[in-house]
Design a protein around this motif. Sequence first.
Motif, PDB file in Angstrom:
ATOM      1  N   LYS A  46       0.843  -1.196   0.000  1.00 21.44           N
ATOM      2  CA  LYS A  46       0.000   0.000   0.000  1.00 21.44           C
ATOM      3  C   LYS A  46       0.885   1.255   0.000  1.00 21.44           C
ATOM      4  CE  LYS A  46      -3.813  -1.063   2.047  1.00 21.44           C
ATOM      5  NZ  LYS A  46      -4.626  -1.390   3.264  1.00 21.44           N
ATOM      6  N   LYS A  47       1.931   1.231   0.807  1.00 24.71           N
ATOM      7  CA  LYS A  47       2.847   2.385   0.844  1.00 24.71           C
ATOM      8  C   LYS A  47       3.877   2.318  -0.279  1.00 24.71           C
ATOM      9  CE  LYS A  47       2.463   2.786   5.832  1.00 24.71           C
ATOM     10  NZ  LYS A  47       3.094   2.459   7.099  1.00 24.71           N
ATOM     11  N   ALA A  48       4.421   1.129  -0.499  1.00 29.08           N
ATOM     12  CA  ALA A  48       5.555   0.989  -1.425  1.00 29.08           C
ATOM     13  C   ALA A  48       5.183   1.355  -2.856  1.00 29.08           C
ATOM     14  CB  ALA A  48       6.100  -0.440  -1.368  1.00 29.08           C
ATOM     15  N   GLU A  49       3.935   1.120  -3.224  1.00 22.58           N
ATOM     16  CA  GLU A  49       3.538   1.379  -4.619  1.00 22.58           C
ATOM     17  C   GLU A  49       3.653   2.846  -5.005  1.00 22.58           C
ATOM     18  OE1 GLU A  49       0.000  -0.467  -6.078  1.00 22.58           O
ATOM     19  OE2 GLU A  49       0.440  -2.375  -5.098  1.00 22.58           O
ATOM     20  N   ARG A  50       3.555   3.718  -4.023  1.00 26.34           N
ATOM     21  CA  ARG A  50       3.678   5.162  -4.324  1.00 26.34           C
ATOM     22  C   ARG A  50       5.040   5.490  -4.920  1.00 26.34           C
ATOM     23  NH1 ARG A  50       2.084   6.962   1.612  1.00 26.34           N
ATOM     24  NH2 ARG A  50       0.134   5.783   1.730  1.00 26.34           N
ATOM     25  N   ASP A  51       6.048   4.698  -4.538  1.00 22.03           N
ATOM     26  CA  ASP A  51       7.407   4.983  -5.011  1.00 22.03           C
ATOM     27  C   ASP A  51       7.733   4.350  -6.360  1.00 22.03           C
ATOM     28  OD1 ASP A  51       7.950   6.415  -2.683  1.00 22.03           O
ATOM     29  OD2 ASP A  51       8.497   4.579  -1.602  1.00 22.03           O
ATOM     30  N   VAL A  52       6.829   3.522  -6.863  1.00 22.30           N
ATOM     31  CA  VAL A  52       7.126   2.834  -8.130  1.00 22.30           C
ATOM     32  C   VAL A  52       5.963   2.970  -9.122  1.00 22.30           C
ATOM     33  CG1 VAL A  52       8.832   1.241  -7.164  1.00 22.30           C
ATOM     34  CG2 VAL A  52       6.423   0.614  -7.074  1.00 22.30           C
ATOM     35  N   PRO A  53       5.612   4.213  -9.458  1.00 25.36           N
ATOM     36  CA  PRO A  53       4.444   4.423 -10.340  1.00 25.36           C
ATOM     37  C   PRO A  53       4.638   3.810 -11.729  1.00 25.36           C
ATOM     38  CG  PRO A  53       5.714   6.469 -10.078  1.00 25.36           C
ATOM     39  CD  PRO A  53       6.246   5.485  -9.061  1.00 25.36           C
ATOM     40  N   GLY A  54       5.868   3.796 -12.207  1.00 24.90           N
ATOM     41  CA  GLY A  54       6.123   3.236 -13.535  1.00 24.90           C
ATOM     42  C   GLY A  54       5.887   1.731 -13.555  1.00 24.90           C
ATOM     43  N   LEU A  55       6.303   1.078 -12.503  1.00 28.61           N
ATOM     44  CA  LEU A  55       6.107  -0.376 -12.394  1.00 28.61           C
ATOM     45  C   LEU A  55       4.615  -0.712 -12.298  1.00 28.61           C
ATOM     46  CD1 LEU A  55       7.300  -3.241 -11.990  1.00 28.61           C
ATOM     47  CD2 LEU A  55       7.467  -2.738  -9.541  1.00 28.61           C
ATOM     48  N   ILE A  56       3.886   0.097 -11.543  1.00 32.83           N
ATOM     49  CA  ILE A  56       2.445  -0.155 -11.402  1.00 32.83           C
ATOM     50  C   ILE A  56       1.722   0.105 -12.733  1.00 32.83           C
ATOM     51  CG2 ILE A  56       0.344   0.544 -10.157  1.00 32.83           C
ATOM     52  CD1 ILE A  56       2.539  -1.059  -8.523  1.00 32.83           C
ATOM     53  N   ALA A  57       2.142   1.148 -13.431  1.00 27.80           N
ATOM     54  CA  ALA A  57       1.542   1.429 -14.750  1.00 27.80           C
ATOM     55  C   ALA A  57       1.830   0.280 -15.718  1.00 27.80           C
ATOM     56  CB  ALA A  57       2.082   2.750 -15.305  1.00 27.80           C
ATOM     57  N   LEU A  58       3.035  -0.261 -15.646  1.00 30.64           N
ATOM     58  CA  LEU A  58       3.381  -1.396 -16.497  1.00 30.64           C
ATOM     59  C   LEU A  58       2.511  -2.606 -16.133  1.00 30.64           C
ATOM     60  CD1 LEU A  58       6.814  -2.510 -17.726  1.00 30.64           C
ATOM     61  CD2 LEU A  58       5.391  -4.196 -16.591  1.00 30.64           C
ATOM     62  N   HIS A  59       2.352  -2.848 -14.852  1.00 28.03           N
ATOM     63  CA  HIS A  59       1.463  -3.929 -14.386  1.00 28.03           C
ATOM     64  C   HIS A  59       0.068  -3.776 -14.994  1.00 28.03           C
ATOM     65  CE1 HIS A  59      -1.871  -5.063 -11.707  1.00 28.03           C
ATOM     66  NE2 HIS A  59      -1.189  -6.169 -11.505  1.00 28.03           N
ATOM     67  N   ASP A  60      -0.466  -2.553 -14.941  1.00 24.53           N
ATOM     68  CA  ASP A  60      -1.830  -2.320 -15.428  1.00 24.53           C
ATOM     69  C   ASP A  60      -1.912  -2.502 -16.947  1.00 24.53           C
ATOM     70  OD1 ASP A  60      -2.269  -1.728 -12.797  1.00 24.53           O
ATOM     71  OD2 ASP A  60      -2.474   0.447 -13.088  1.00 24.53           O
ATOM     72  N   ARG A  61      -0.856  -2.116 -17.610  1.00 24.94           N
ATOM     73  CA  ARG A  61      -0.796  -2.255 -19.066  1.00 24.94           C
ATOM     74  C   ARG A  61      -0.817  -3.738 -19.465  1.00 24.94           C
ATOM     75  NH1 ARG A  61       3.769   1.090 -19.502  1.00 24.94           N
ATOM     76  NH2 ARG A  61       2.476   2.887 -18.990  1.00 24.94           N
ATOM     77  N   VAL A  62      -0.081  -4.539 -18.715  1.00 22.13           N
ATOM     78  CA  VAL A  62      -0.072  -5.983 -18.991  1.00 22.13           C
ATOM     79  C   VAL A  62      -1.444  -6.583 -18.689  1.00 22.13           C
ATOM     80  CG1 VAL A  62       0.893  -8.217 -18.282  1.00 22.13           C
ATOM     81  CG2 VAL A  62       2.415  -6.265 -18.666  1.00 22.13           C
ATOM     82  N   ALA A  63      -2.030  -6.183 -17.547  1.00 21.66           N
ATOM     83  CA  ALA A  63      -3.328  -6.744 -17.141  1.00 21.66           C
ATOM     84  C   ALA A  63      -4.412  -6.470 -18.178  1.00 21.66           C
ATOM     85  CB  ALA A  63      -3.734  -6.172 -15.784  1.00 21.66           C
ATOM     86  N   ALA A  64      -4.249  -5.386 -18.928  1.00 19.73           N
ATOM     87  CA  ALA A  64      -5.274  -4.996 -19.904  1.00 19.73           C
ATOM     88  C   ALA A  64      -5.091  -5.665 -21.262  1.00 19.73           C
ATOM     89  CB  ALA A  64      -5.254  -3.470 -20.071  1.00 19.73           C
ATOM     90  N   ARG A  65      -4.004  -6.389 -21.461  1.00 17.57           N
ATOM     91  CA  ARG A  65      -3.804  -7.082 -22.744  1.00 17.57           C
ATOM     92  C   ARG A  65      -4.928  -8.106 -22.918  1.00 17.57           C
ATOM     93  NH1 ARG A  65       0.849  -5.437 -25.600  1.00 17.57           N
ATOM     94  NH2 ARG A  65       1.032  -7.554 -26.458  1.00 17.57           N
ATOM     95  N   PRO A  66      -5.531  -8.165 -24.078  1.00 19.52           N
ATOM     96  CA  PRO A  66      -6.693  -9.057 -24.264  1.00 19.52           C
ATOM     97  C   PRO A  66      -6.434 -10.512 -23.840  1.00 19.52           C
ATOM     98  CG  PRO A  66      -6.420  -7.630 -26.171  1.00 19.52           C
ATOM     99  CD  PRO A  66      -5.256  -7.356 -25.281  1.00 19.52           C
ATOM    100  N   ASN A  67      -5.320 -11.081 -24.269  1.00 15.16           N
ATOM    101  CA  ASN A  67      -5.055 -12.489 -23.938  1.00 15.16           C
ATOM    102  C   ASN A  67      -4.816 -12.684 -22.444  1.00 15.16           C
ATOM    103  OD1 ASN A  67      -5.307 -13.015 -26.608  1.00 15.16           O
ATOM    104  ND2 ASN A  67      -3.212 -13.741 -26.925  1.00 15.16           N
ATOM    105  N   ILE A  68      -4.143 -11.723 -21.825  1.00 12.30           N
ATOM    106  CA  ILE A  68      -3.871 -11.823 -20.390  1.00 12.30           C
ATOM    107  C   ILE A  68      -5.179 -11.642 -19.604  1.00 12.30           C
ATOM    108  CG2 ILE A  68      -2.659 -10.729 -18.444  1.00 12.30           C
ATOM    109  CD1 ILE A  68      -0.818 -12.390 -20.279  1.00 12.30           C
ATOM    110  N   LYS A  69      -5.981 -10.688 -20.029  1.00  7.30           N
ATOM    111  CA  LYS A  69      -7.245 -10.436 -19.352  1.00  7.30           C
ATOM    112  C   LYS A  69      -8.139 -11.692 -19.406  1.00  7.30           C
ATOM    113  CE  LYS A  69     -10.835  -6.900 -18.984  1.00  7.30           C
ATOM    114  NZ  LYS A  69     -11.716  -7.931 -18.437  1.00  7.30           N
ATOM    115  N   ALA A  70      -8.207 -12.275 -20.577  1.00 10.31           N
ATOM    116  CA  ALA A  70      -9.025 -13.493 -20.743  1.00 10.31           C
ATOM    117  C   ALA A  70      -8.483 -14.619 -19.862  1.00 10.31           C
ATOM    118  CB  ALA A  70      -9.019 -13.922 -22.215  1.00 10.31           C
ATOM    119  N   TYR A  71      -7.171 -14.705 -19.797  1.00 11.62           N
ATOM    120  CA  TYR A  71      -6.553 -15.748 -18.960  1.00 11.62           C
ATOM    121  C   TYR A  71      -6.877 -15.527 -17.487  1.00 11.62           C
ATOM    122  CZ  TYR A  71      -2.933 -18.185 -16.321  1.00 11.62           C
ATOM    123  OH  TYR A  71      -2.281 -18.958 -15.403  1.00 11.62           O
ATOM    124  N   LEU A  72      -6.711 -14.287 -17.029  1.00  7.76           N
ATOM    125  CA  LEU A  72      -6.939 -13.994 -15.607  1.00  7.76           C
ATOM    126  C   LEU A  72      -8.399 -14.250 -15.212  1.00  7.76           C
ATOM    127  CD1 LEU A  72      -4.830 -10.702 -15.246  1.00  7.76           C
ATOM    128  CD2 LEU A  72      -4.158 -13.026 -14.583  1.00  7.76           C
TER     129      LEU A  72
END
Lengths: 236, 236
Positions: A188-214
């Motif tokens: 909860k606290k640590a994510e504030r320091d790594v916005p680029g990593l979190i944005a990358l995470h969200d970008r991957v999660a939104a990929r159609p094949n990954i979303k369907a898999y999840l």
Amino acid sequence: MRYELYYWPTIQGRGEFVRLALEEAGADYVDVARRSKAGLSAMMKLMQAKTGTPSFAPPFLKAGSLTIGQTANILLYLGARHGLAPKTEAGRLWVHQLQLTIADFVQEVHDTHHPIGTSLYYEDQRGAAKQRSAEFRKQRAPKYLGYFERLIAGGGGPFVTGRKLGYADLSLFQVVEGMRYVFPNYMKKAERDVPGLIALHDRVAARPNIKAYLDSSRRIPFNEDGIFRHYKALDK
Amino acid sequence: MRYELYYWPTIQGRGEFVRLALEEAGADYVDVARRSKAGLSAMMKLMQAKTGTPSFAPPFLKAGSLTIGQTANILLYLGARHGLAPKTEAGRLWVHQLQLTIADFVQEVHDTHHPIGTSLYYEDQRGAAKQRSAEFRKQRAPKYLGYFERLIAGGGGPFVTGRKLGYADLSLFQVVEGMRYVFPNYMKKAERDVPGLIALHDRVAARPNIKAYLDSSRRIPFNEDGIFRHYKALDK
């Protein structure tokens, strides 16, 4: 070619890094040990083989006549075949280096709940686990997460090796997922320091094949048998 | 091309696996941080770079315009260039898989003296270290050593991937050296069960370039700052 993935049937574990690559690539594969008990026996038998290329531990992948073990090695192979790695030698070595650093991080996450030995229960090493987790949250996790953030910031993005998604991005997505499950308070606290990593995470999660898999039953929920385990006492 | 190896100047550590490959190959290289204090500063600076391919930790190797980190990844690169790996894709993946399993083993050896955290002294985690070492000697070391023995026995020899020496053989030599230093009591008995591995160790030690290296001042003696450390209490 239909790949055969061999991994423990009830956990995400290290096999998940391979599953994510196969799913993103839309590859034809069978998760052998999840199909039947016979699949699990076949996996054990392959590991005990006296000749050939038996793996020390799963996951391993059968690809035609090849049997490839070690998560990062499997991704090295799949990355080249499915456009999940750069084409240049320099690019391939760099993404592989990242994957090996991710593997080191994943091992350290694992050891927070098993600092004494994998053959013992968590309950038998709870004291050491508390100490190791405190050390991990204070020293190691910020160092690794900060490193990944720095790479993403310095790489020109939007992915860790540049403009094209590669297997290391899929693995970084899984690292964030795993860390959120294991250490929700810390993250909860640590994510504030790594916005680029979190944005990358969200970008991957939104990929159609990954979303369907999840969203599918192929994605095994996190649980307390895998690498990423949530024990309240370890997430102060 | 003169390679530049970047690694801590006073220990064998993970850098040693790279040094052995460079020495066997008779490659032209500079061990940068051992040359001068300026070399060590240069290493730290490269690791802190905000762009390019900074490594999370040493060792890393500069090879012309490439900078390659992660021990196994460096060996993947050197193996292909210096005839220290098979030429086929299957062979290259297999020797790399072995190297990654060796890296896992080396990490487990390291953690016997640092089960709680690398930022703490051994003396501050001696109790946990005793427990982890006992577990390691009982469960993990026999499993890994037995695995390597089985591969050597089943591979047709005399080297682990067949008739030609590769970088995994050099690393297995170093594993035996390290284990003898860390756990002399344990190894006295354990070696009886892995005659193939010991024969392979001896075969590597007798290679002219390796022998010359081991007799030179370039080989740093084992000590209690590296991965392989001898503490009597951990070798009951």
